[in-house]
Design a protein around this motif. Structure first.
Motif, mmCIF file in Angstrom:
data_model
loop_
_atom_site.group_PDB
_atom_site.id
_atom_site.type_symbol
_atom_site.label_atom_id
_atom_site.label_comp_id
_atom_site.label_asym_id
_atom_site.label_seq_id
_atom_site.Cartn_x
_atom_site.Cartn_y
_atom_site.Cartn_z
ATOM 1 N N MET A 1 -10.099 27.817 17.400
ATOM 2 C CA MET A 1 -10.445 29.230 17.503
ATOM 3 C C MET A 1 -11.732 29.521 16.745
ATOM 4 S SD MET A 1 -6.587 30.774 16.949
ATOM 5 C CE MET A 1 -7.120 32.467 17.151
ATOM 6 N N ARG B 1 1.456 33.224 18.011
ATOM 7 C CA ARG B 1 0.168 33.802 18.406
ATOM 8 C C ARG B 1 -0.632 34.115 17.150
ATOM 9 N NH1 ARG B 1 -2.966 35.227 22.285
ATOM 10 N NH2 ARG B 1 -1.539 34.674 23.972
ATOM 11 N N SER C 1 -8.032 35.415 19.666
ATOM 12 C CA SER C 1 -6.593 35.174 19.685
ATOM 13 C C SER C 1 -6.260 33.947 20.515
ATOM 14 C CB SER C 1 -5.858 36.397 20.240
ATOM 15 O OG SER C 1 -4.468 36.196 20.224
ATOM 16 N N SER C 2 -5.179 33.293 20.119
ATOM 17 C CA SER C 2 -4.691 32.144 20.879
ATOM 18 C C SER C 2 -3.198 31.979 20.634
ATOM 19 C CB SER C 2 -5.425 30.863 20.480
ATOM 20 O OG SER C 2 -4.957 29.764 21.240
ATOM 21 N N GLY D 1 -2.552 27.744 24.414
ATOM 22 C CA GLY D 1 -3.788 27.040 24.115
ATOM 23 C C GLY D 1 -5.048 27.747 24.574
ATOM 24 N N ARG D 2 -4.914 28.855 25.277
ATOM 25 C CA ARG D 2 -6.096 29.581 25.773
ATOM 26 C C ARG D 2 -6.611 30.516 24.681
ATOM 27 N NH1 ARG D 2 -5.389 32.551 31.384
ATOM 28 N NH2 ARG D 2 -5.248 30.345 31.996
ATOM 29 N N ILE D 3 -7.915 30.521 24.466
ATOM 30 C CA ILE D 3 -8.541 31.368 23.448
ATOM 31 C C ILE D 3 -9.250 32.525 24.145
ATOM 32 C CG2 ILE D 3 -10.192 31.456 21.533
ATOM 33 C CD1 ILE D 3 -9.785 28.415 21.241
ATOM 34 N N SER D 4 -9.049 33.722 23.634
ATOM 35 C CA SER D 4 -9.654 34.901 24.256
ATOM 36 C C SER D 4 -9.800 36.001 23.207
ATOM 37 C CB SER D 4 -8.793 35.400 25.414
ATOM 38 O OG SER D 4 -7.514 35.807 24.938
ATOM 39 N N CYS E 1 -0.342 29.287 20.229
ATOM 40 C CA CYS E 1 -0.284 27.872 19.869
ATOM 41 C C CYS E 1 1.162 27.381 19.818
ATOM 42 C CB CYS E 1 -0.931 27.640 18.503
ATOM 43 S SG CYS E 1 -2.648 28.188 18.384
ATOM 44 N N ASP F 1 -4.383 24.166 14.110
ATOM 45 C CA ASP F 1 -4.202 25.216 15.115
ATOM 46 C C ASP F 1 -5.338 26.234 15.066
ATOM 47 O OD1 ASP F 1 -1.646 24.233 15.998
ATOM 48 O OD2 ASP F 1 -0.753 25.087 14.186
ATOM 49 N N ASN G 1 -0.679 31.252 28.951
ATOM 50 C CA ASN G 1 -1.763 31.355 27.969
ATOM 51 C C ASN G 1 -1.696 30.349 26.832
ATOM 52 O OD1 ASN G 1 -2.946 33.702 29.246
ATOM 53 N ND2 ASN G 1 -1.208 34.868 28.437
ATOM 54 N N TRP H 1 -14.607 28.123 18.731
ATOM 55 C CA TRP H 1 -14.840 28.956 19.915
ATOM 56 C C TRP H 1 -15.621 30.210 19.523
ATOM 57 C CZ3 TRP H 1 -13.514 33.883 21.589
ATOM 58 C CH2 TRP H 1 -13.640 34.136 22.960
#
Length: 274
Positions: A234, A268, A216-217, A123-126, A219, A230, A121, A237
């Motif tokens: 987010m 995180r 959340s991401s 760098g992945r934003i969710s 980094c 950083d 995860n 997004w």
């Protein structure tokens, strides 16, 4: 096994039967916890009673009863009371060992989860729920939180699994950059780790906000404190998704390692959604 009419067992036969060396049998005799007889031919032998005693000795050794305690048992006027006291002591030791193993398994699982989070995860934003955790220390700053982490983890076994949760505010500057400011840090323990720490967590122990949805991401940061760079992806997004987000965000240290040849703090970040 060679066996006489009087059920006399030669030392070699006993050693082979029990899987012991002759030196071990002689050592037990020297310590006074085992006895043997001498035949007319000068050979050492053991009776049925000696064999029964040896079986008890081997069983006690499997329970990690020391030879000094065995000497006490086999010279005691009433060994039952002594054996009960030894069993109480050994039970406490074994229960403590089990407790330490359980805590170490929890540490291993926690670290494995962090590694999997970085691998899958980074760098992945969710959207994620704010993590459920007990607040052990509600107000501190980043430098002091490190000192408090060491102090509490030494005092309470298992509390080394605490994490620092920090709260920041953010805003846009006149040149359309992001400015962040640290507000508060907390030392928290994830709820699923409650049973693995020797700390008095009760119903009145404060918790992090429940059922709070966040952008959340995870980094890779240069330090424990996330930079505006950083945070910016987010925010963009969230804007594209049409989410209204808070002017506050939270970060927690996940792990420390190497990435692209550089020391990296994996952090995180959580930005609450309205």
């Amino acid at each position: 096994m060679e066996k006489t009419k009087k059920a006399k067992y030669l030392i070699g036969d006993v050693a082979n039967l029990m899987g012991l060396s002759r030196d071990t049998l002689r050592y037990y005799e020297k310590r006074g916890i085992l006895s043997s007889q001498r035949g007319d031919n000068g050979y050492r032998y053991y009776t049925d009673q000696d064999i029964s005693r040896l079986i008890s000795i081997l069983y006690q050794r499997k329970m990690d009863i020391g030879l000094r305690d065995m000497e006490t048992l086999w010279t005691s006027e009433n060994s039952v009371d002594d054996l009960t006291a030894i069993m109480d002591s050994r039970l406490k030791e074994e229960e403590q060992t089990i407790r330490l193993h359980q805590q170490n398994i929890a540490r291993l699982q926690l670290t494995k989860t962090s590694c999997e989070d970085v691998r899958c995860n980074l760098g992945r934003i969710s959207l994620q729920e704010f993590p459920a955790a007990y607040i052990i220390i509600p107000h501190t700053d980043l430098p002091k939180s490190v000192e408090q982490w060491f102090s509490y983890s030494q005092r309470y076994p298992g509390l080394d699994m605490m994490y620092t949760f920090s709260e920041f505010s953010w805003c846009h500057t006149d040149d359309d950059r992001i400015h962040t400011e640290h507000k508060n840090s907390q030392l928290v323990l994830f709820e699923n780790l409650k049973d693995y720490v020797d700390y008095p967590i009760t119903d009145s122990t404060p918790k992090t906000p429940q059922s709070m949805l966040c952008v959340s991401s995870l980094c890779g940061c240069k330090s424990l404190t996330p930079s505006p760079e950083d945070l910016l992806p987010m925010i963009h997004w969230a804007e594209k998704q049409g989410f209204m987000i808070s002017q506050h965000f939270y970060s927690t240290y996940a792990s420390h390692g190497r990435m692209d040849g550089l020391d990296t703090c994996f952090v995180r970040i959580y930005i609450p959604v309205f």
